[in-house]
Scaffold this motif. Structure first.
Motif, mmCIF file in Angstrom:
data_model
loop_
_atom_site.group_PDB
_atom_site.id
_atom_site.type_symbol
_atom_site.label_atom_id
_atom_site.label_comp_id
_atom_site.label_asym_id
_atom_site.label_seq_id
_atom_site.Cartn_x
_atom_site.Cartn_y
_atom_site.Cartn_z
ATOM 1 N N ASN A 12 113.193 7.748 -29.438
ATOM 2 C CA ASN A 12 113.671 8.921 -29.056
ATOM 3 C C ASN A 12 114.900 9.102 -29.808
ATOM 4 O O ASN A 12 116.017 8.439 -29.615
ATOM 5 C CB ASN A 12 113.819 9.084 -27.521
ATOM 6 N N PHE A 13 115.096 9.862 -30.665
ATOM 7 C CA PHE A 13 116.336 10.390 -31.611
ATOM 8 C C PHE A 13 116.923 12.006 -30.894
ATOM 9 O O PHE A 13 115.989 12.396 -30.358
ATOM 10 C CB PHE A 13 116.125 10.345 -33.062
ATOM 11 N N PRO A 14 118.153 12.139 -31.157
ATOM 12 C CA PRO A 14 118.701 13.201 -30.627
ATOM 13 C C PRO A 14 117.887 14.621 -30.980
ATOM 14 O O PRO A 14 117.479 15.552 -30.301
ATOM 15 C CB PRO A 14 119.959 13.456 -31.130
ATOM 16 N N ASP A 15 117.056 14.772 -32.345
ATOM 17 C CA ASP A 15 116.399 15.835 -32.615
ATOM 18 C C ASP A 15 115.123 15.478 -32.883
ATOM 19 O O ASP A 15 114.238 16.552 -33.025
ATOM 20 C CB ASP A 15 117.098 16.068 -34.112
ATOM 21 N N VAL A 16 114.510 14.439 -32.465
ATOM 22 C CA VAL A 16 113.079 14.134 -32.817
ATOM 23 C C VAL A 16 112.545 12.978 -31.958
ATOM 24 O O VAL A 16 113.291 11.965 -31.662
ATOM 25 C CB VAL A 16 113.003 13.861 -34.337
ATOM 26 N N VAL A 17 111.408 13.309 -31.624
ATOM 27 C CA VAL A 17 110.543 11.951 -30.878
ATOM 28 C C VAL A 17 109.851 11.199 -32.031
ATOM 29 O O VAL A 17 108.882 11.890 -32.940
ATOM 30 C CB VAL A 17 109.478 12.570 -29.908
ATOM 31 N N TRP A 18 109.910 9.932 -32.234
ATOM 32 C CA TRP A 18 109.158 9.422 -33.345
ATOM 33 C C TRP A 18 108.223 8.414 -32.928
ATOM 34 O O TRP A 18 108.345 7.787 -31.919
ATOM 35 C CB TRP A 18 110.353 8.352 -34.169
ATOM 36 N N VAL A 19 107.092 8.655 -33.499
ATOM 37 C CA VAL A 19 105.829 7.790 -33.167
ATOM 38 C C VAL A 19 105.443 7.072 -34.355
ATOM 39 O O VAL A 19 104.917 7.910 -35.293
ATOM 40 C CB VAL A 19 104.654 8.814 -32.538
ATOM 41 N N ARG A 20 105.051 5.826 -34.332
ATOM 42 C CA ARG A 20 104.505 5.082 -35.470
ATOM 43 C C ARG A 20 103.335 4.536 -35.014
ATOM 44 O O ARG A 20 103.317 3.606 -34.108
ATOM 45 C CB ARG A 20 105.729 4.092 -35.665
ATOM 46 N N VAL A 21 102.246 4.595 -35.856
ATOM 47 C CA VAL A 21 100.915 3.879 -35.468
ATOM 48 C C VAL A 21 101.110 2.686 -36.437
ATOM 49 O O VAL A 21 101.074 2.679 -37.511
ATOM 50 C CB VAL A 21 99.860 4.799 -35.759
ATOM 51 N N GLU A 22 100.797 1.583 -35.660
ATOM 52 C CA GLU A 22 100.707 0.190 -36.604
ATOM 53 C C GLU A 22 99.154 -0.152 -36.632
ATOM 54 O O GLU A 22 98.743 -0.799 -35.418
ATOM 55 C CB GLU A 22 101.554 -0.864 -35.884
ATOM 56 N N GLY A 23 98.559 -0.015 -37.297
ATOM 57 C CA GLY A 23 96.927 -0.160 -37.442
ATOM 58 C C GLY A 23 96.176 1.266 -37.433
ATOM 59 O O GLY A 23 96.902 2.218 -37.709
ATOM 60 N N LYS A 24 95.036 1.234 -37.349
ATOM 61 C CA LYS A 24 93.938 2.190 -37.155
ATOM 62 C C LYS A 24 94.435 3.153 -36.099
ATOM 63 O O LYS A 24 94.670 2.967 -34.872
ATOM 64 C CB LYS A 24 92.728 1.836 -37.087
ATOM 65 N N GLY A 25 94.498 4.410 -36.398
ATOM 66 C CA GLY A 25 94.598 5.714 -35.524
ATOM 67 C C GLY A 25 93.314 5.955 -35.031
ATOM 68 O O GLY A 25 92.397 6.386 -35.749
#
Length: 175
Positions: A12-25
């Motif tokens: 969680n950043f002030p301006d954005v929610v960051w989501v990273r997928v590690e492996g297959k989505g």
């Protein structure tokens, strides 16, 4: 033996929610992605970055989950979802389903420069993945595919059989 679920890392950043997928989505980690995103939407968050740097491929359920999130964000006045670090295969998948019209796909790697630097040390697991029984899982996959059809009329033809099968499957489970 089933393959382990690819983790969803979040920040969680002030301006954005960051989501990273590690492996297959895929259909295995899509419920976790949706649950986390719904929590963030309930908290009033309206900008999401989906970082696919560690994601070699995505299935239709995962892309439908992203689409559902993007549709919910678009309902907010300033809501948006942006895909970054997508490899050529994932870019092609998104484009072929018309999803590049629903959310932004940064192919040049120029957006969110400051946050990209912070991400490496500030992401954590999104939490525990929801446990879905067979019927709930079928309903989840059905919802994801219906979102794909809502996003692009051409997808109705592509996923018609999948949707019919899932509707039949969920109806059978209800009986």
């Amino acid at each position: 033996m089933t393959a382990p679920q690819s983790p969803i890392l979040v920040g969680n950043f002030p301006d954005v929610v960051w989501v990273r997928v590690e492996g297959k989505g895929n259909f295995r980690n899509s419920p976790e992605l949706k649950e986390f995103s719904m929590r963030m939407l309930e908290r009033g968050r309206s900008a999401f970055v989906i970082d696919l740097e560690g994601c070699p491929m995505m299935d239709s359920t995962f892309m439908g989950t992203l689409t559902g999130i993007a549709i919910r964000l678009k309902a907010k006045v300033s809501g948006k979802l942006e895909i970054i670090n997508a490899n050529p295969r994932n870019q092609q998948l998104l484009q072929s389903l018309g999803l590049d019209q629903i959310f932004t796909v940064d192919v040049e790697g120029k957006s969110w420069a400051k946050e990209r630097e912070l991400v490496r040390s500030n992401l954590s697991q999104s939490g525990s993945a929801p446990v879905l029984d067979q019927r709930d899982h079928a309903e989840f996959v059905l919802e994801a595919h219906e979102a794909l059809c809502q996003a692009n009329e051409d997808n109705v033809r592509r996923f018609k059989d999948v949707i019919e099968f899932l509707k039949h499957d969920t109806d059978r489970e209800s009986s």
